[in-house]
Motif scaffolding. Structure first.
Motif, mmCIF file in Angstrom:
data_model
loop_
_atom_site.group_PDB
_atom_site.id
_atom_site.type_symbol
_atom_site.label_atom_id
_atom_site.label_comp_id
_atom_site.label_asym_id
_atom_site.label_seq_id
_atom_site.Cartn_x
_atom_site.Cartn_y
_atom_site.Cartn_z
ATOM 1 N N LYS A 28 -2.861 3.928 3.631
ATOM 2 C CA LYS A 28 -2.088 2.843 2.780
ATOM 3 C C LYS A 28 -0.802 3.246 1.921
ATOM 4 O O LYS A 28 -0.032 2.345 1.892
ATOM 5 N N SER A 29 -0.983 4.552 1.193
ATOM 6 C CA SER A 29 -0.128 4.921 0.421
ATOM 7 C C SER A 29 1.196 5.237 1.274
ATOM 8 O O SER A 29 2.402 4.681 0.720
ATOM 9 N N SER A 31 2.177 4.035 4.200
ATOM 10 C CA SER A 31 2.745 2.790 4.918
ATOM 11 C C SER A 31 3.520 2.030 3.696
ATOM 12 O O SER A 31 4.320 1.525 3.897
#
Length: 83
Positions: A28-29, A31
């Protein structure tokens, strides 16, 4: 993003170079950072993040995995580090 990253990525993509982001951060980070390049460029990226390899950088495991998944011999890869 660091200065020059967008230009470098744009030139690589427009010249048919496969691009990926290898990180020990979670997906997530990673991306979120790749998304800063804009949707068109971000969709060109393969992301290798988190605990997908047994050893963290500077061990080359994540880079070797990326080259294997992208079908590129490691000797034909370039790594740009941001640390």
């Amino acid at each position: 993003l660091r200065p020059g990253v967008k230009r470098l990525v744009s030139e690589a993509i427009s010249n048919g170079v496969k691009v990926a982001c290898c990180s020990t951060s979670n997906e997530k980070s990673v991306s979120a950072v790749v998304d800063l390049l804009g949707e068109e460029k971000a969709k060109e990226f393969s992301i290798f993040a988190g605990d997908i390899v047994p050893k963290k950088k500077p061990d080359p495991a994540v880079y070797l995995l990326a080259s294997k998944e992208l079908g590129i011999d490691p000797s034909r890869c370039a790594v740009i580090e941001d640390s």
